[in-house]
Design a protein around this motif. Structure first.
Motif, short mmCIF file in Angstrom:
data_model
loop_
_atom_site.label_atom_id
_atom_site.label_comp_id
_atom_site.label_asym_id
_atom_site.label_seq_id
_atom_site.Cartn_x
_atom_site.Cartn_y
_atom_site.Cartn_z
N GLY A 27 53.34 46.33 32.17
CA GLY A 27 52.79 47.95 32.33
C GLY A 27 53.48 48.63 33.30
O GLY A 27 53.78 49.58 33.10
N ASP A 61 47.11 50.76 31.55
CA ASP A 61 47.33 51.37 30.26
C ASP A 61 48.04 50.06 29.26
O ASP A 61 47.68 50.19 28.21
N GLU A 62 48.77 49.35 29.72
CA GLU A 62 49.13 48.25 29.17
C GLU A 62 48.02 47.20 28.55
O GLU A 62 48.03 46.43 27.57
N GLN A 116 45.15 48.16 28.08
CA GLN A 116 44.33 48.84 26.90
C GLN A 116 44.99 48.34 25.84
O GLN A 116 44.54 48.14 24.58
N ALA A 117 46.50 48.49 25.70
CA ALA A 117 47.25 48.26 24.50
C ALA A 117 47.02 47.00 23.93
O ALA A 117 47.19 46.73 22.66
#
Length: 373
Positions: A55, A316-317, A319-320
């Protein structure tokens, strides 16, 4: 005797390897605890950490976003360092940042049509002026009437936030009715140039690098920096030595506020291009936390800002791939906990090293005695 004198006069190394080692060990321990938490929650820690790194380093725009976030944390942390070096704690940087951002934006709106260089210089000066004046008030109260600066700066944060919200919803409101709390947008000619396509990173990072170098140089290499350190460590002795400590404390508090105001200007002209209430998401408090972990030293503030930016952007990544935000927040808290314990970890490492040296010295003495016998 000469050898001892030489050791005493030897300059301290620019980089404290023991300190860096303790921080690295703290980070490893924190990531290990995070891995255990993810295992208990049913997630693969290797996959999650790989996603975190992907990320940040998986695309140029992610690297740009991480550098932009690190720049903001670094400048906010350095603003805190400037005040703390003389023994005063600027907890009002968030309000100073907001005021600097909204006034800088409005200067761009008022001067729309003027030359780009003039607008940027005027906006920067306005942001530094309002931030410095807002920090000057608690500084003067601290020095003159001994009012606790932590209380006054926290209260001034709320006043600044409410004032900026009022201006963004009222007199300086965007003509677009859909914008609930925002000023007019800046004309594109006044934006800082972007460095990486698709990211928020702008040329403001070059100014930030110069500022960081100047803060480090002044604190570590100049007589003024020594006066600041002496004032913070022993203000009574500093006064007996002839230093004008009150004036120095007020000046440092003001400079700290000026730097926070400039961060607000960088956010508007570099990333947002408009003032909104969300221009700062408690950035100053995160920078304050970085400064505290770095023990109010400029160089560690820079390094820790980069580390926290990697954690923030990489989340954020995570969470992906399905890792909840709460897991990342737990990991971040554990990282902070272990790094805050760096002093204890350093003491443990020093004690272990001394024990090994003493053990080797004892073995050599015993061996020498046996040989003589």
């Amino acid at each position: 005797m000469a050898q001892k004198t030489n050791k005493t006069l030897r300059k301290k190394p620019l980089i404290d390897l023991r300190y860096l080692g303790a921080l690295a060990l703290s980070a490893v321990l924190a990531l290990a605890v995070g891995a255990v938490i993810m295992l208990l929650a049913g997630f693969d820690p290797l996959e999650a950490y790989a996603a975190m790194l992907r990320g940040v380093f998986g695309a140029p725009r992610h690297i740009g976003d991480a550098l932009q976030y690190a720049m903001v944390l670094c400048l906010c942390g350095l603003a805190c360092v400037i005040g703390s070096r003389v023994g005063i704690f600027n907890v009002g940087g968030e309000g100073q940042l907001l005021l600097g951002g909204i006034l800088a934006c409005q200067v761009g709106v008022w001067l729309d049509g003027s030359p780009r260089a003039l607008v940027i210089v005027c906006a920067a000066l306005a942001a530094m002026a309002v931030g410095g004046l807002y920090a000057l008030v608690p500084g003067v109260l601290k020095v003159k009437v001994k009012v606790n600066e932590v209380i006054t700066t926290i209260m001034l944060n709320s006043i600044a936030a409410y004032l900026c919200s009022f201006l963004a919803k009222g007199p300086w409101k965007n003509a677009n009715k859909n914008m609930v709390a925002a000023t007019e947008s800046l004309d594109a000619r006044y934006w800082f140039g972007g460095l990486i396509r698709g990211s928020t990173l702008s040329t403001a990072i070059f100014a930030a690098a110069i500022i960081a170098f100047l803060v480090w140089y002044i604190m570590q290499k100049t007589a003024r920096g020594f006066e600041m350190k002496l004032t913070g460590q022993n203000p009574r002795f500093a006064r007996f030595a002839g230093l004008k400590t009150d004036r120095l404390i007020i000046a440092c508090m003001t400079v700290s506020g000026m730097l926070c105001g400039l961060v607000g200007m960088f956010r508007v002209y570099g990333a947002e291009h408009i003032y909104r209430d969300s221009i700062s998401r408690d950035y100053y408090f995160e920078g304050l936390m970085v400064a505290m972990i770095a023990q109010y030293r400029p160089l560690p503030v820079i390094g820790l800002s980069l580390l926290f930016a990697v954690l923030k952007i990489g989340a954020d990544e995570m969470q992906a791939i399905g890792v909840p935000t709460q897991i990342y927040q737990i990991i971040q808290t554990v990282v902070i906990f272990f790094m805050a314990a760096e002093t204890g970890i350093s003491a443990m490492l020093r004690a272990r090293a001394q024990k090994k040296r003493a053990h080797r010295a004892a073995e050599e003495r015993m061996k020498g005695g046996v040989d003589r016998a």
